[in-house]
Write a protein that holds these residues in place. Structure first.
Motif, PDB file in Angstrom:
ATOM      1  N   THR A  85       0.929  -1.076  -0.006  1.00  0.00           N
ATOM      2  CA  THR A  85       0.143   0.030  -0.067  1.00  0.00           C
ATOM      3  C   THR A  85       1.138   1.434   0.037  1.00  0.00           C
ATOM      4  OG1 THR A  85       0.021   0.083   2.369  1.00  0.00           O
ATOM      5  CG2 THR A  85      -1.711  -1.085   1.291  1.00  0.00           C
ATOM      6  N   VAL A  89      -6.233  10.879   2.708  1.00  0.00           N
ATOM      7  CA  VAL A  89      -7.053  10.792   1.634  1.00  0.00           C
ATOM      8  C   VAL A  89      -7.743  12.115   1.700  1.00  0.00           C
ATOM      9  CG1 VAL A  89      -8.809   9.997   0.546  1.00  0.00           C
ATOM     10  CG2 VAL A  89      -7.376   8.317   1.212  1.00  0.00           C
ATOM     11  N   ILE A 134       0.776   3.682  -2.897  1.00  0.00           N
ATOM     12  CA  ILE A 134      -0.493   4.569  -2.893  1.00  0.00           C
ATOM     13  C   ILE A 134      -0.195   5.934  -2.113  1.00  0.00           C
ATOM     14  CG2 ILE A 134      -3.002   4.547  -2.548  1.00  0.00           C
ATOM     15  CD1 ILE A 134      -2.828   1.558  -2.917  1.00  0.00           C
ATOM     16  N   LEU A 182      -0.404   9.709  -3.135  1.00  0.00           N
ATOM     17  CA  LEU A 182      -1.351  10.747  -2.173  1.00  0.00           C
ATOM     18  C   LEU A 182      -0.292  11.875  -1.655  1.00  0.00           C
ATOM     19  CD1 LEU A 182      -3.838   8.162  -0.544  1.00  0.00           C
ATOM     20  CD2 LEU A 182      -4.368   9.885  -2.236  1.00  0.00           C
ATOM     21  N   TRP A 204      -5.132   6.572   6.813  1.00  0.00           N
ATOM     22  CA  TRP A 204      -5.325   6.543   5.660  1.00  0.00           C
ATOM     23  C   TRP A 204      -6.497   7.596   5.520  1.00  0.00           C
ATOM     24  CZ3 TRP A 204      -3.138   5.074   1.553  1.00  0.00           C
ATOM     25  CH2 TRP A 204      -2.115   4.001   1.864  1.00  0.00           C
ATOM     26  N   THR A 255      -5.525  15.227   1.161  1.00  0.00           N
ATOM     27  CA  THR A 255      -5.069  15.466  -0.294  1.00  0.00           C
ATOM     28  C   THR A 255      -6.176  15.788  -1.108  1.00  0.00           C
ATOM     29  OG1 THR A 255      -3.563  13.174   0.161  1.00  0.00           O
ATOM     30  CG2 THR A 255      -3.952  13.768  -2.148  1.00  0.00           C
ATOM     31  N   ILE A 256      -7.477  15.324  -0.979  1.00  0.00           N
ATOM     32  CA  ILE A 256      -8.445  15.824  -1.995  1.00  0.00           C
ATOM     33  C   ILE A 256      -8.755  17.273  -1.618  1.00  0.00           C
ATOM     34  CG2 ILE A 256     -11.096  15.912  -2.102  1.00  0.00           C
ATOM     35  CD1 ILE A 256     -10.831  12.787  -1.392  1.00  0.00           C
TER      36      ILE A 256
END
Lengths: 404, 255
Positions: free
Chosen positions: B136, B230, B139, B143, B226, B233-234
């Motif tokens: 992982t 996430v 990923i 990110l 996580w 990052t968005i």
């Protein structure tokens, strides 16, 4: 839209003006709290509209700051208009500033690939174009040399070859086209005329009326950001040149004769003669302009290390040629009381026309005596090809000092 | 390949080619810098302030955090200059300028990945064998790079208007470093529970936690890490893209 079409409708573009460009957060706070707001806007283009059909060659003329370069940048997509609409169709090649995307540490070939990517071409396509670019720029042997080792001429040649290799529908040319020697200029000229013959749209910015006449059929005169006149090249150019000649006589802002200096050393008498010593202000091509200056020092003192310099300007103030004895590696003047200085200028490839000659006496960081734009001279001679020589005058001039 | 990707690839290649010209150790510097800081921190935290001793192979733990942090900090610092350095280019031809901050971040990310490869070998050699969670990690790298790009876009624009931004950033990064779980672990009682709760809101905390878990501890990272990575990052990438797009026309004239 048809390829090569340009539509410029009701376009405005504002710049923010600063007195000092580096604004700090502190100043912003000051402004927030009601101090002086330094929001000055400068309108570079003011509701300008025009259209250029595919295959037309159109010149943009106008004085400095009229909005010509801004218009090119809008067409190239570098700027977006503040209001109005700029429409272009097809691929655009801009010869605004050659070789800017080049990285000094990369080789010629690597730079070609990088620039190709900036223009939207993949490696494969650039690989096909590479031999042509290398050949046109006459740099086949230097493709694997980092461009920092290129001379400025080589740099420009690569830039020109690259920018014009991409088969554009629209070609934007600014006059900052200083492309190598006469032979290479002729090639550039051929290529640009080739584009015209093959029906590409060309937008050309130049201060050189002759170059404009040769390349373009139509001209657009921009004045303070507005389209003042738009029509056949001879009509527009005539009107524009008349107006600027009138302005020169009236205000003579850019090229007014000026005189300054501390006059520790000064020109007491200056005569201009031709190569044979006959006083004149009109010179034929290939003639030598000879400046005979009687130079004196204040109270007859002895002054050493004097730099005698000159420059030649076009009526709009643009310098076309300048040099001095220091730059030419000739001995500096030494005047004890009074003496004579001579300057020989052989302006081989200056475009015929009226010019202003400036002369100066300077020392190490002191201005003794400047006579700026003081001596109007005319250069006669037949007009030469190629036209795209604009800023790239390689002039054989010489400054000579005869023993005092 | 589409134009944008192609441009990005070329700019990254240029960045990698040019960066270490005339540098004797070249790429090694990307590994050497964290190694030097690792030595300093190891001495500080095991000899002077004795908290690092509680962690086995503390220097490897440090390195696991320092690599992504250095990537993050170096990218942000570089972004202050990216538009200014390329101003002639920006003012002479049109191209999607957002490629400049993004490609600079990607070039840094490639360095980080190579350094991480070396680190992973070291970790395995010292018995920190990863479990399946290591898959992982890419990923998380993507990110983190995306979030860093978002920050870079905002900073590059900001610094055109206010040169204070680059000065300010230096100070911020110093504080940010200590507010991120780079040189200390979370959930081991070294940091008080209240502090930990605050630190978890740090945009880079999630990424650091994931790096430490997957590479150093060889465990599955906690879920909060996580979610944090996430979500941030968005938010940051969207904000960065919007601000960049909105400000681009004026920035070009401002340069």
């Amino acid at each position: 839209m048809q390829k090569g079409l340009i539509q410029f409708s009701d376009v405005c573009l504002d710049y923010r003006l600063y007195r000092d460009r580096s604004v700090s957060i502190m100043e912003t706070f000051m402004n927030v709290f009601g101090r002086k707001t330094s929001r000055d806007w400068f309108r570079a283009l003011d509701h300008a509209s025009f259209q250029i059909s595919p295959g037309e060659s159109v010149a943009l003329v106008g004085s400095n700051g009229a909005g010509k370069s801004t218009t090119l940048k809008l067409l190239a997509g570098i700027y977006s208009p503040t209001s109005g609409k700029v429409g272009t169709s097809g691929r655009i090649a801009s010869l605004l500033d050659l070789g800017v995307g080049f990285h000094p540490e990369l080789t010629g070939a690597e730079n070609i690939f990088l620039n190709g990517a900036l223009l939207g071409f993949d490696q494969k396509r650039m690989l096909e174009l590479l031999p042509g670019i290398a050949e046109f720029s006459m740099l086949e042997r230097f493709m694997d040399t980092p461009v920092k080792y290129y001379s400025s001429g080589m740099f420009m040649r690569l830039g020109f070859a690259l920018a014009t290799s991409v088969d554009p529908d629209i070609l934007l040319i600014d006059e900052v086209l200083a492309v190598g020697d006469a032979a290479f200029q002729a090639k550039c000229y051929d290529r640009i005329f080739g584009f015209r013959e093959s029906g590409k749209t060309i937008v050309f910015v130049s201060h050189d009326p002759e170059a404009v006449r040769r390349l373009c059929t139509r001209a657009i005169w921009l004045d303070s950001g507005r389209v003042r006149m738009n029509g056949p090249v001879d009509d527009v150019l005539g009107a524009y040149l008349n107006a600027s000649a009138g302005r020169l006589q009236n205000t003579a802002a850019s090229a007014a004769p000026r005189e300054w200096g501390n006059r520790e050393v000064f020109f007491s008498r200056v005569t201009l003669t031709d190569g044979n010593g006959v006083p004149t202000r009109t010179f034929r091509q290939g003639d030598t302009v000879k400046v005979n200056a009687l130079i004196e020092t204040r109270e007859g003192r002895e002054v050493k290390n004097i730099i005698l310099g000159f420059s030649i300007h076009r009526p709009d103030g643009e310098t076309v040629l300048a040099s001095n004895n220091l730059e030419n590696g000739e001995p500096l003047l030494e005047i004890n009381g009074s003496g004579e200085g001579y300057i020989y200028i052989t302006p081989e490839i200056i475009e015929p026309g009226n010019y202003l000659l400036s002369i100066s006496l300077t020392g190490n960081s002191t201005d003794y005596h400047w006579q700026d734009n003081f001596y109007p001279i005319s250069l006669l001679g037949k007009k030469q090809m190629p036209p795209l020589r604009i800023n790239s005058l390689r002039v054989a001039g010489s400054v000579d000092k005869e023993p005092v | 390949m589409t134009g944008g990707l192609l441009l990005m690839k070329s700019l990254v290649e240029k960045d990698l080619k040019v960066r270490y010209k005339r540098s004797f150790l070249g790429f090694l510097w990307f590994l050497l810098k964290p190694l030097f800081s690792m030595v300093v921190y190891t001495i500080v935290f095991t000899r002077i302030i004795k908290f690092g001793g509680a962690i086995e192979h503390f220097s490897l733990f440090l390195l696991t955090g320092l690599l992504p942090w250095n990537f993050f900090a170096a990218s942000l610092s570089a972004s202050t200059k990216i538009l200014l350095e390329n101003q002639k280019l920006i003012r002479s031809i049109y191209f999607p300028r957002v490629a400049l901050p993004i490609s600079s971040v990607i070039a840094n990310a490639i360095h980080m990945l190579m350094a991480m490869g070396v680190l992973e070998i070291l970790l395995i050699a010292f018995g920190h064998t990863p479990n399946l969670s290591i898959v992982t990690l890419p990923i998380a790298v993507i990110l983190l790079a995306a979030m860093t790009s978002g920050f870079s876009m905002m900073i590059s624009i900001g610094n055109v208007y206010y040169r204070d931004v680059s000065q300010f950033l230096e100070v911020i990064l110093l504080a940010w470093f200590y507010a991120s779980p780079v040189i200390y672990p979370l959930g081991t009682g070294i940091i008080s529970g209240k502090m930990e709760a605050v630190i978890k809101f740090n945009p880079v905390a999630g990424a650091m936690e994931i790096f430490h878990s997957t590479m150093y501890y060889g465990t599955w990272p906690e879920l909060w890490a996580w979610i944090s990575l996430v979500a941030w990052t968005i938010v940051i990438l969207t904000a960065g893209l919007l601000i960049f797009k909105r400000m681009e026309p004026s920035v070009v004239k401002e340069l």
